[in-house]
Scaffold this motif. Structure first.
Motif, PDB file in Angstrom:
ATOM      1  N   ALA A 198      12.331  -5.867  -1.785  1.00 13.70           N
ATOM      2  CA  ALA A 198      11.073  -5.158  -1.130  1.00 13.70           C
ATOM      3  C   ALA A 198      11.626  -4.704   0.295  1.00 13.70           C
ATOM      4  CB  ALA A 198       9.895  -5.843  -1.209  1.00 13.70           C
ATOM      5  N   ALA A 199      10.975  -3.487   0.669  1.00 16.01           N
ATOM      6  CA  ALA A 199      11.200  -3.254   1.974  1.00 16.01           C
ATOM      7  C   ALA A 199      10.074  -2.280   2.696  1.00 16.01           C
ATOM      8  CB  ALA A 199      12.645  -2.400   2.122  1.00 16.01           C
ATOM      9  N   VAL A 200       9.992  -2.250   3.809  1.00 16.32           N
ATOM     10  CA  VAL A 200       9.263  -1.294   4.764  1.00 16.32           C
ATOM     11  C   VAL A 200      10.066  -0.663   5.545  1.00 16.32           C
ATOM     12  CG1 VAL A 200       7.220  -2.587   4.284  1.00 16.32           C
ATOM     13  CG2 VAL A 200       8.509  -3.135   6.216  1.00 16.32           C
ATOM     14  N   GLY A 201       9.676   0.783   6.253  1.00 18.18           N
ATOM     15  CA  GLY A 201      10.430   1.289   7.331  1.00 18.18           C
ATOM     16  C   GLY A 201      10.772   2.472   6.821  1.00 18.18           C
ATOM     17  N   GLU A 209      12.508  -3.508   7.402  1.00 22.86           N
ATOM     18  CA  GLU A 209      12.469  -5.042   7.206  1.00 22.86           C
ATOM     19  C   GLU A 209      12.530  -5.138   5.430  1.00 22.86           C
ATOM     20  OE1 GLU A 209       9.963  -7.404  10.763  1.00 22.86           O
ATOM     21  OE2 GLU A 209       8.957  -6.477   9.328  1.00 22.86           O
ATOM     22  N   LEU A 210      12.980  -6.394   5.127  1.00 20.30           N
ATOM     23  CA  LEU A 210      13.325  -6.442   3.731  1.00 20.30           C
ATOM     24  C   LEU A 210      12.883  -7.855   3.253  1.00 20.30           C
ATOM     25  CD1 LEU A 210      17.226  -5.636   3.653  1.00 20.30           C
ATOM     26  CD2 LEU A 210      15.058  -3.865   3.388  1.00 20.30           C
ATOM     27  N   PHE A 211      12.679  -7.932   1.911  1.00 13.96           N
ATOM     28  CA  PHE A 211      12.447  -9.153   1.230  1.00 13.96           C
ATOM     29  C   PHE A 211      13.419  -9.373   0.090  1.00 13.96           C
ATOM     30  CE2 PHE A 211       7.577  -9.712   2.141  1.00 13.96           C
ATOM     31  CZ  PHE A 211       7.773 -10.595   2.835  1.00 13.96           C
ATOM     32  N   VAL A 212      14.056 -10.166  -0.060  1.00 18.30           N
ATOM     33  CA  VAL A 212      15.049 -10.373  -1.187  1.00 18.30           C
ATOM     34  C   VAL A 212      14.442 -11.864  -1.902  1.00 18.30           C
ATOM     35  CG1 VAL A 212      17.286 -11.031  -2.069  1.00 18.30           C
ATOM     36  CG2 VAL A 212      17.096  -9.423  -0.042  1.00 18.30           C
ATOM     37  N   GLU A 220       0.998  -1.010   0.027  1.00 20.53           N
ATOM     38  CA  GLU A 220      -0.031   0.028  -0.051  1.00 20.53           C
ATOM     39  C   GLU A 220       1.044   1.183  -0.031  1.00 20.53           C
ATOM     40  OE1 GLU A 220      -4.172   1.487   2.267  1.00 20.53           O
ATOM     41  OE2 GLU A 220      -2.910  -0.385   3.129  1.00 20.53           O
ATOM     42  N   ASN A 221       0.862   1.841  -1.207  1.00 18.84           N
ATOM     43  CA  ASN A 221       2.009   2.822  -1.268  1.00 18.84           C
ATOM     44  C   ASN A 221       1.387   4.117  -2.215  1.00 18.84           C
ATOM     45  OD1 ASN A 221       4.289   4.475  -1.496  1.00 18.84           O
ATOM     46  ND2 ASN A 221       5.358   3.556  -2.993  1.00 18.84           N
ATOM     47  N   PRO A 222       0.725   4.945  -1.562  1.00 18.25           N
ATOM     48  CA  PRO A 222       0.054   6.123  -2.594  1.00 18.25           C
ATOM     49  C   PRO A 222       1.031   7.021  -3.185  1.00 18.25           C
ATOM     50  CG  PRO A 222      -0.767   6.452  -0.040  1.00 18.25           C
ATOM     51  CD  PRO A 222       0.443   5.231  -0.208  1.00 18.25           C
ATOM     52  N   SER A 223       2.504   6.815  -3.045  1.00 20.12           N
ATOM     53  CA  SER A 223       3.343   7.813  -3.871  1.00 20.12           C
ATOM     54  C   SER A 223       3.761   6.768  -5.098  1.00 20.12           C
ATOM     55  CB  SER A 223       4.710   7.813  -3.108  1.00 20.12           C
ATOM     56  OG  SER A 223       5.635   8.625  -3.845  1.00 20.12           O
ATOM     57  N   ALA A 224       3.748   7.705  -6.190  1.00 24.40           N
ATOM     58  CA  ALA A 224       4.024   7.082  -7.615  1.00 24.40           C
ATOM     59  C   ALA A 224       5.525   7.266  -7.685  1.00 24.40           C
ATOM     60  CB  ALA A 224       3.272   7.776  -8.685  1.00 24.40           C
ATOM     61  N   ALA A 225       6.310   7.879  -6.933  1.00 20.96           N
ATOM     62  CA  ALA A 225       7.866   8.163  -7.276  1.00 20.96           C
ATOM     63  C   ALA A 225       8.657   7.446  -6.413  1.00 20.96           C
ATOM     64  CB  ALA A 225       8.173   9.559  -7.092  1.00 20.96           C
ATOM     65  N   LEU A 226       8.170   7.333  -5.188  1.00 22.61           N
ATOM     66  CA  LEU A 226       9.083   6.428  -3.999  1.00 22.61           C
ATOM     67  C   LEU A 226       8.488   5.157  -4.020  1.00 22.61           C
ATOM     68  CD1 LEU A 226       8.970   9.346  -1.301  1.00 22.61           C
ATOM     69  CD2 LEU A 226      10.537   8.953  -3.197  1.00 22.61           C
ATOM     70  N   HIS A 227       9.337   4.120  -4.500  1.00 22.82           N
ATOM     71  CA  HIS A 227       8.852   2.786  -4.762  1.00 22.82           C
ATOM     72  C   HIS A 227       9.267   2.114  -3.299  1.00 22.82           C
ATOM     73  CE1 HIS A 227       7.628   3.520  -8.636  1.00 22.82           C
ATOM     74  NE2 HIS A 227       8.738   3.987  -8.876  1.00 22.82           N
ATOM     75  N   LYS A 228       8.724   0.894  -2.826  1.00 21.64           N
ATOM     76  CA  LYS A 228       9.090   0.301  -1.853  1.00 21.64           C
ATOM     77  C   LYS A 228       9.377  -1.098  -2.667  1.00 21.64           C
ATOM     78  CE  LYS A 228       5.736   1.567   1.578  1.00 21.64           C
ATOM     79  NZ  LYS A 228       4.472   1.009   2.288  1.00 21.64           N
ATOM     80  N   VAL A 229       9.207  -1.293  -3.760  1.00 15.44           N
ATOM     81  CA  VAL A 229       9.659  -2.643  -4.550  1.00 15.44           C
ATOM     82  C   VAL A 229      10.512  -2.310  -5.713  1.00 15.44           C
ATOM     83  CG1 VAL A 229       8.765  -4.842  -5.537  1.00 15.44           C
ATOM     84  CG2 VAL A 229       7.538  -3.792  -3.727  1.00 15.44           C
ATOM     85  N   SER A 230      11.508  -2.973  -5.905  1.00 16.06           N
ATOM     86  CA  SER A 230      12.404  -2.522  -7.023  1.00 16.06           C
ATOM     87  C   SER A 230      13.261  -3.818  -7.430  1.00 16.06           C
ATOM     88  CB  SER A 230      13.629  -1.624  -6.508  1.00 16.06           C
ATOM     89  OG  SER A 230      13.108  -0.121  -6.014  1.00 16.06           O
ATOM     90  N   GLU A 231      13.909  -3.680  -8.528  1.00 17.78           N
ATOM     91  CA  GLU A 231      14.726  -4.768  -9.268  1.00 17.78           C
ATOM     92  C   GLU A 231      16.153  -4.471  -8.786  1.00 17.78           C
ATOM     93  OE1 GLU A 231      15.774  -6.360 -13.676  1.00 17.78           O
ATOM     94  OE2 GLU A 231      15.174  -4.278 -13.386  1.00 17.78           O
ATOM     95  N   ILE A 232      16.757  -5.650  -8.294  1.00 17.68           N
ATOM     96  CA  ILE A 232      18.114  -5.710  -7.972  1.00 17.68           C
ATOM     97  C   ILE A 232      19.162  -6.221  -9.066  1.00 17.68           C
ATOM     98  CG2 ILE A 232      19.873  -6.750  -6.489  1.00 17.68           C
ATOM     99  CD1 ILE A 232      18.457  -4.688  -5.222  1.00 17.68           C
TER     100      ILE A 232
END
Length: 299
Positions: free
Chosen positions: A64-67, A123-126, A45-57
């Protein structure tokens, strides 16, 4: 009389640092990772279109991360640099999700145990996908550097326990992408909102950030984002419809009804500039009923 320095036991110090990190993470929204038939899905749940929580490595690896955004963005950039350097120096196949998860765990553990700086509130997801669902890997990393190998689904961030319990009751392996998205969005809607109100709620499409690692893609890079138009088709209309209906009714009310009489077209002949229009001959309809020409009213 001299006063001695205060002593804090290592157990109490670690407990205080852990409470500090957990408190910061709990203020954020939850993020869900779900394995489906053709890859791994991330929904947040991320209303921002510029600041991403999920990205490609890397090619088959996602992050993916929160915090705190600035802290997990630093970790993401460090992971990209490590993956690029390893792939350039050795081989692209040497860049693995397990290696990146171990590198992140060492970094987070060192920061958490050191007394010189505060622990990271993240907290992270890889995640890494393989050639088959059995080869997929999903790692969850906590603020203190612990690594957990997840299977099927996992949730991080605020109200992660509530979201995880919802997924545990309804998750089925081998689901399609559409079913996995509906399940993940419903799980996020089951968690409390920003105001702390709990219960099932409808999360608008514009407030969702959805990305997948899709093994069916022909190109080496398997990461892709799902745009709001695609989510709208999968989830349906999740926004308020009252304003649209009122606007539609206003437009239709302004139109001419289909059974209304059509005003007669003007039959006046074209008149050149400076000329007087021709006067129709008098008739009984134009006069007073006795065949005489009409009389102009007094000025």
């Amino acid at each position: 009389m001299s006063m001695g320095f205060g002593y804090v036991s290592p157990e109490q110090l670690m407990k205080d640092r852990a409470d500090f990190a957990r408190k910061g993470i709990s203020r954020g929204r939850a993020l869900v990772g779900v394995q489906y038939a053709d890859g791994i899905l991330f929904v947040s749940e991320n209303p921002s279109a510029a600041l991403h929580k999920v990205s490609e490595i890397y090619d088959r690896i996602a992050f993916a991360a929160v915090g705190r955004y600035n802290e997990f963005e630093n970790l993401r950039i460090a992971g990209v640099r490590l993956a690029d350097m390893r792939g350039y120096s050795y081989d692209r196949r040497d860049v693995t999700g397990r290696g990146l998860a171990n590198a992140y765990a060492q970094t987070l553990g060192t920061i958490f145990s050191s007394g010189g700086e505060k622990p990271y509130e993240v907290e992270l997801f890889v995640a890494e996908i393989g050639d088959s669902p059995d080869d997929d890997q999903l790692y969850r990393l906590t603020y203190d550097g612990q690594v957990v190998d997840e299977h099927g689904f996992a949730a991080i961030g605020g109200a992660a326990d509530t979201v995880d319990a919802y997924l545990k009751e309804r998750y089925s392996p081998g689901a399609s992408l559409e079913d996995a998205i509906r399940l993940a969005v419903a799980a996020l809607g089951h968690s409390p909102n920003g105001s702390g109100e709990s219960g099932d709620r409808v999360v608008p499409v514009d407030d969702l950030e959805v990305a997948v690692l899709d093994r069916t893609r022909t190109q080496p890079r398997k990461f892709r984002r799902l745009r709001p138009a695609v989510l709208q088709r999968i989830l349906g209309d999740r926004s308020a419809t009252e304003p649209a209906e009122s606007a539609e009714s206003a437009d239709t009310s302004s139109e001419t009804p289909s059974d209304a009489p059509t005003p007669p077209a003007s039959t006046a002949p074209d008149v050149a500039p400076g000329e007087q229009p021709p006067v129709a001959p008098p008739s009984d309809e134009d006069g007073n009923g006795d065949g005489q020409p009409p009389v102009a009213p007094p000025l």
